[in-house]
Design an enzyme around this catalytic site. Structure first.
Site, PDB file in Angstrom:
ATOM      1  N   THR A 221       0.820  -1.205   0.000  1.00 52.04           N
ATOM      2  CA  THR A 221       0.000   0.000   0.000  1.00 52.04           C
ATOM      3  C   THR A 221       0.856   1.257   0.000  1.00 52.04           C
ATOM      4  O   THR A 221       2.007   1.249   0.471  1.00 52.04           O
ATOM      5  CB  THR A 221      -0.919   0.005   1.241  1.00 52.04           C
ATOM      6  OG1 THR A 221      -1.601   1.260   1.340  1.00 52.04           O
ATOM      7  CG2 THR A 221      -0.115  -0.194   2.524  1.00 52.04           C
TER       8      THR A 221
ATOM      9  N   TYR B 151      -2.471  -0.931  10.511  1.00 56.05           N
ATOM     10  CA  TYR B 151      -2.614  -1.534   9.183  1.00 56.05           C
ATOM     11  C   TYR B 151      -1.370  -1.282   8.340  1.00 56.05           C
ATOM     12  O   TYR B 151      -0.758  -2.215   7.805  1.00 56.05           O
ATOM     13  CB  TYR B 151      -3.843  -0.987   8.458  1.00 56.05           C
ATOM     14  CG  TYR B 151      -3.776  -1.207   6.963  1.00 56.05           C
ATOM     15  CD1 TYR B 151      -3.785  -2.494   6.439  1.00 56.05           C
ATOM     16  CD2 TYR B 151      -3.660  -0.135   6.068  1.00 56.05           C
ATOM     17  CE1 TYR B 151      -3.690  -2.716   5.066  1.00 56.05           C
ATOM     18  CE2 TYR B 151      -3.568  -0.334   4.706  1.00 56.05           C
ATOM     19  CZ  TYR B 151      -3.579  -1.631   4.211  1.00 56.05           C
ATOM     20  OH  TYR B 151      -3.472  -1.844   2.860  1.00 56.05           O
TER      21      TYR B 151
END
Length: 336
Positions: A130, A155
């Site tokens: 990401t 995350y």
């Protein structure tokens, strides 16, 4: 010769789009793994016309990748040319609410897939990551590949852990690694907890849309947005056109940013959705730090490296946003 590709998290949002894109644009055989215990939904596959048309080329195994693959499952899967490791928990709010099992799951998924790759020795192993591992930008600058890693929440920290473990397996064991850092992706079949379907749902229900803003500048947060087809197409391009160099020929593995065509504010995305729906947008700007500690108002990656390989996305932002809004309105069960 046709390739055999293993997609983990095949029932997830991007994994299922990647399956459809590969089925339409290659003659490859696809092997999928999903636990169906996290965010994998079987209807993402069974509702797909592409899966229904080409399902003779698809084999799916149920397995929770937080546990190692057994020798029996590895034997069933057979020879694999490419691995694309999508499988991960990906919702920031859930990672903040309950970080320990969230992080442990993502670390174990990466470890078990890298151990699998160490055993079967695929030609390429793409670790999906990401933009958030790099942390926030100021809303103007963008992070190039290999910028400093500075995650802001559990995350993004778990994804940075996956990258670090993958790099160590590349250097120590020769796993043919390519890392992709992907900006915000939206599209059909997406979970309603994500921003675009959430905005659609609130507009349909006449509810107020909360838009995060940067308390320092007073401006709405911003992102580069991608349709899932563009994300899938970029991954397919990398598999077809980019080699995975080995250590010690180079000092680090390949890494590519997959970035949307332009930066757009969260408010402008909500306005665009409302415009496509032909409905008014009732919204309020909120300081996300009060509800999401560590929130990054702005993310941004530099996409020049992928562009330098001659790559162009197949659909533009306005076209893809209109497509996903219209599809969602025709399939409202995906907003539940």
């Amino acid at each position: 010769m046709s390739k055999r590709v293993l997609l983990t998290g095949i029932g997830g949002f991007i994994g299922s789009h990647c399956l459809s894109h590969f089925l339409v644009n290659t003659d490859w055989e696809i092997i999928g793994i999903d636990s169906w215990r996290h965010k994998g939904i079987s209807e993402r596959l069974t509702d797909s016309e592409h899966y229904q048309k080409h399902k003779d080329r698809v084999t799916i195994y149920t397995h929770d990748l937080s546990a190692p693959l057994s020798d029996i499952l590895i034997d069933k899967i057979g020879h694999i040319d490419y691995v694309v490791n999508f499988a991960s928990d990906s919702h920031v709010d859930r990672s903040i609410a309950n970080p320990v099992p969230f992080v442990l799951n993502n670390v174990n998924v990466a470890l078990n897939m890298l151990e699998y790759a160490r055993t079967v020795k695929p030609e390429k192993f793409i670790q999906i990551s990401t933009d958030e591992v790099y942390g926030a930008t100021d809303g103007k600058a963008t992070h190039p590949e290999w910028a400093a890693i500075l995650p802001s929440n559990p995350y993004s920290a778990s994804k940075a852990c996956q990258e670090a473990i993958a790099i160590s397996y590349w250097r120590t064991y020769g796993v043919p690694l390519i890392i992709t850092n992907i900006m915000n992706t939206a599209g059909e079949y997406q979970s309603s907890e994500k921003y675009v379907p959430m905005v659609i749902k609130k507009i349909l229900n006449g509810e107020k849309v909360q838009v995060h803003y940067d308390p320092k500048s007073g401006e709405p947060g911003s992102r580069f947005w991608l349709h899932a087809r563009n994300t899938s197409d970029a991954i397919l391009f990398l598999l077809k056109n980019v080699k995975a160099p080995q250590f010690p020929d180079v000092d680090r593995p390949e890494r590519f940013n997959i970035v949307g065509e332009k930066r757009i504010s969260n408010l402008d995305i909500a306005k665009l959705i409302a415009d496509v729906m032909g409905k008014p947008l009732d919204y309020e700007l909120v300081d996300a730090h009060s509800s999401r500690p560590g929130h990054d108002p702005h993310y941004g990656l530099c996409g020049k490296k992928l562009e330098s390989y001659g790559y162009k996305f197949p659909v533009n932002l306005l076209e893809s946003m209109r497509k996903m809004v219209e599809w969602t309105l025709k399939n409202p069960r995906w907003l539940k």
